[in-house]
Design a protein around this motif. Sequence first.
Motif, PDB file in Angstrom:
ATOM      1  N   UNK A  66     -12.719 -36.978 -12.569  1.00 23.94           N
ATOM      2  CA  UNK A  66     -12.864 -37.125 -14.017  1.00 23.94           C
ATOM      3  C   UNK A  66     -12.639 -35.797 -14.731  1.00 23.94           C
ATOM      4  N   UNK A  67     -12.967 -34.711 -14.040  1.00 17.36           N
ATOM      5  CA  UNK A  67     -12.752 -33.370 -14.595  1.00 17.36           C
ATOM      6  C   UNK A  67     -11.327 -32.874 -14.336  1.00 17.36           C
ATOM      7  N   UNK A  68     -10.520 -33.668 -13.634  1.00 15.72           N
ATOM      8  CA  UNK A  68      -9.151 -33.262 -13.282  1.00 15.72           C
ATOM      9  C   UNK A  68      -9.120 -31.981 -12.443  1.00 15.72           C
ATOM     10  N   UNK A  69     -10.146 -31.817 -11.598  1.00 10.84           N
ATOM     11  CA  UNK A  69     -10.242 -30.595 -10.797  1.00 10.84           C
ATOM     12  C   UNK A  69      -9.825 -30.803  -9.342  1.00 10.84           C
ATOM     13  N   UNK A  97     -11.367 -24.861 -18.354  1.00 11.92           N
ATOM     14  CA  UNK A  97     -11.583 -24.463 -19.750  1.00 11.92           C
ATOM     15  C   UNK A  97     -11.292 -25.623 -20.697  1.00 11.92           C
ATOM     16  N   UNK A  98     -10.216 -26.359 -20.445  1.00 11.02           N
ATOM     17  CA  UNK A  98      -9.848 -27.473 -21.311  1.00 11.02           C
ATOM     18  C   UNK A  98     -10.885 -28.589 -21.255  1.00 11.02           C
ATOM     19  N   UNK A  99     -11.364 -28.905 -20.047  1.00 12.51           N
ATOM     20  CA  UNK A  99     -12.346 -29.976 -19.908  1.00 12.51           C
ATOM     21  C   UNK A  99     -13.672 -29.602 -20.549  1.00 12.51           C
ATOM     22  N   UNK A 100     -14.093 -28.357 -20.408  1.00 11.11           N
ATOM     23  CA  UNK A 100     -15.353 -27.927 -21.023  1.00 11.11           C
ATOM     24  C   UNK A 100     -15.220 -27.914 -22.543  1.00 11.11           C
ATOM     25  N   UNK A 101     -14.048 -27.543 -23.030  1.00 10.30           N
ATOM     26  CA  UNK A 101     -13.819 -27.562 -24.476  1.00 10.30           C
ATOM     27  C   UNK A 101     -13.955 -28.990 -25.004  1.00 10.30           C
ATOM     28  N   UNK A 106     -15.592 -29.389 -28.762  1.00 13.97           N
ATOM     29  CA  UNK A 106     -15.063 -30.357 -29.732  1.00 13.97           C
ATOM     30  C   UNK A 106     -16.152 -31.225 -30.368  1.00 13.97           C
ATOM     31  N   UNK A 107     -17.120 -31.769 -29.596  1.00 13.84           N
ATOM     32  CA  UNK A 107     -18.176 -32.554 -30.233  1.00 13.84           C
ATOM     33  C   UNK A 107     -19.012 -31.743 -31.220  1.00 13.84           C
ATOM     34  N   UNK A 108     -19.260 -30.469 -30.894  1.00  9.76           N
ATOM     35  CA  UNK A 108     -20.026 -29.618 -31.799  1.00  9.76           C
ATOM     36  C   UNK A 108     -19.283 -29.406 -33.103  1.00  9.76           C
ATOM     37  N   UNK A 143     -11.531 -21.542 -31.206  1.00  3.41           N
ATOM     38  CA  UNK A 143     -10.750 -22.679 -30.730  1.00  3.41           C
ATOM     39  C   UNK A 143      -9.268 -22.484 -31.007  1.00  3.41           C
ATOM     40  N   UNK A 144      -8.948 -21.999 -32.202  1.00  2.00           N
ATOM     41  CA  UNK A 144      -7.549 -21.738 -32.541  1.00  2.00           C
ATOM     42  C   UNK A 144      -6.963 -20.657 -31.632  1.00  2.00           C
ATOM     43  N   UNK A 145      -7.786 -19.638 -31.338  1.00  2.00           N
ATOM     44  CA  UNK A 145      -7.334 -18.575 -30.433  1.00  2.00           C
ATOM     45  C   UNK A 145      -7.076 -19.151 -29.045  1.00  2.00           C
ATOM     46  N   UNK A 146      -7.985 -20.015 -28.598  1.00  2.00           N
ATOM     47  CA  UNK A 146      -7.810 -20.630 -27.282  1.00  2.00           C
ATOM     48  C   UNK A 146      -6.547 -21.476 -27.237  1.00  2.00           C
ATOM     49  N   UNK A 147      -6.289 -22.250 -28.307  1.00  2.00           N
ATOM     50  CA  UNK A 147      -5.097 -23.093 -28.348  1.00  2.00           C
ATOM     51  C   UNK A 147      -3.823 -22.252 -28.257  1.00  2.00           C
ATOM     52  N   UNK A 148      -3.845 -21.073 -28.860  1.00  2.00           N
ATOM     53  CA  UNK A 148      -2.679 -20.183 -28.783  1.00  2.00           C
ATOM     54  C   UNK A 148      -2.527 -19.593 -27.375  1.00  2.00           C
ATOM     55  N   UNK A 149      -3.651 -19.171 -26.804  1.00  2.00           N
ATOM     56  CA  UNK A 149      -3.614 -18.497 -25.508  1.00  2.00           C
ATOM     57  C   UNK A 149      -3.218 -19.462 -24.389  1.00  2.00           C
ATOM     58  N   UNK A 150      -3.672 -20.708 -24.463  1.00  2.00           N
ATOM     59  CA  UNK A 150      -3.402 -21.645 -23.366  1.00  2.00           C
ATOM     60  C   UNK A 150      -1.918 -21.990 -23.268  1.00  2.00           C
ATOM     61  N   UNK A 151      -1.161 -21.706 -24.318  1.00  2.00           N
ATOM     62  CA  UNK A 151       0.278 -21.971 -24.273  1.00  2.00           C
ATOM     63  C   UNK A 151       1.045 -20.849 -23.580  1.00  2.00           C
ATOM     64  N   UNK A 152       0.373 -19.736 -23.330  1.00  2.00           N
ATOM     65  CA  UNK A 152       1.040 -18.608 -22.693  1.00  2.00           C
ATOM     66  C   UNK A 152       1.384 -18.931 -21.248  1.00  2.00           C
ATOM     67  N   UNK A 153       2.482 -18.382 -20.770  1.00  2.00           N
ATOM     68  CA  UNK A 153       2.804 -18.483 -19.357  1.00  2.00           C
ATOM     69  C   UNK A 153       1.755 -17.707 -18.560  1.00  2.00           C
ATOM     70  N   UNK A 154       1.574 -18.103 -17.310  1.00  2.00           N
ATOM     71  CA  UNK A 154       0.531 -17.494 -16.491  1.00  2.00           C
ATOM     72  C   UNK A 154       0.687 -15.982 -16.389  1.00  2.00           C
ATOM     73  N   UNK A 155       1.923 -15.515 -16.236  1.00  2.00           N
ATOM     74  CA  UNK A 155       2.145 -14.079 -16.101  1.00  2.00           C
ATOM     75  C   UNK A 155       1.722 -13.337 -17.365  1.00  2.00           C
ATOM     76  N   UNK A 156       2.057 -13.910 -18.525  1.00  2.00           N
ATOM     77  CA  UNK A 156       1.667 -13.271 -19.785  1.00  2.00           C
ATOM     78  C   UNK A 156       0.156 -13.311 -19.975  1.00  2.00           C
ATOM     79  N   UNK A 157      -0.466 -14.423 -19.580  1.00  2.00           N
ATOM     80  CA  UNK A 157      -1.916 -14.527 -19.708  1.00  2.00           C
ATOM     81  C   UNK A 157      -2.610 -13.500 -18.822  1.00  2.00           C
ATOM     82  N   UNK A 158      -2.108 -13.333 -17.598  1.00  2.00           N
ATOM     83  CA  UNK A 158      -2.688 -12.336 -16.693  1.00  2.00           C
ATOM     84  C   UNK A 158      -2.532 -10.929 -17.277  1.00  2.00           C
TER      85      UNK A 158
END
Length: 209
Positions: A66-69, A97-101, A106-108, A143-158
């Motif tokens: 259910x957590x897609x883990x 991170x996505x599942x916890x969000x 999101x409910x908060x 949340x907006x910052x997270x949405x931007x960061x999650x689109x980064x490629x793994x190398x850029x995120x690292x």
Amino acid sequence: MNLPPLIQSFVLHFGEMGSRWGINRTVGQIYALLYVSPEPLCADEIVEALGISRSNVSMSLRELQAWNLVLLRHLPDDRRDFFTTPDDVWQILRTLAEERKKREVDPTLSVLREILMQQPGSEKERYAQQRMAQMHGLIEQLTNWYDDVKRLETERLANLLSLGSKISRLLETKDRIVSLGRRSKAKASGAQPADIPPGDGEPDGGATR
């Protein structure tokens, strides 16, 4: 547990930490076992390795799905379901991170939006709404910052995470460049230094780092 000492230490610790993160201890242990296993495991193998009941393993695996883990795998000539985790640890981090969000953040935000749309009936409620608006603004910004960061490629995120405190120096450099650009435009247009808005000048003392 029917595990080598090194793996058992990791599995036990992950189970303890999992209970502090709000998940069942058994769920944490199963995930740790699957994470360090070189090949996918079926429910019977998990039962034998951890010494827990089959029903407990089945419920825990459903929760992990259910957590897609965890990933479901099938082996040739074997009708049993086998489970493993993604090879890329960054994919695991993104999924978690996505599942916890979705479950916590999101409910908060939804509740805060609904409350902020209501008309306050007293000065106390008006003050409370102001405080909630500050909380909503901060969470929404994160949340907006997270949405931007999650689109980064793994190398850029690292690379981004490896910058650490260097980010502040990059921002300071950016501010200096913007400031110099504004001052140059002001001089070109004949504006005096006093005409330049506060904060657009060079850093105090003009010191460089």
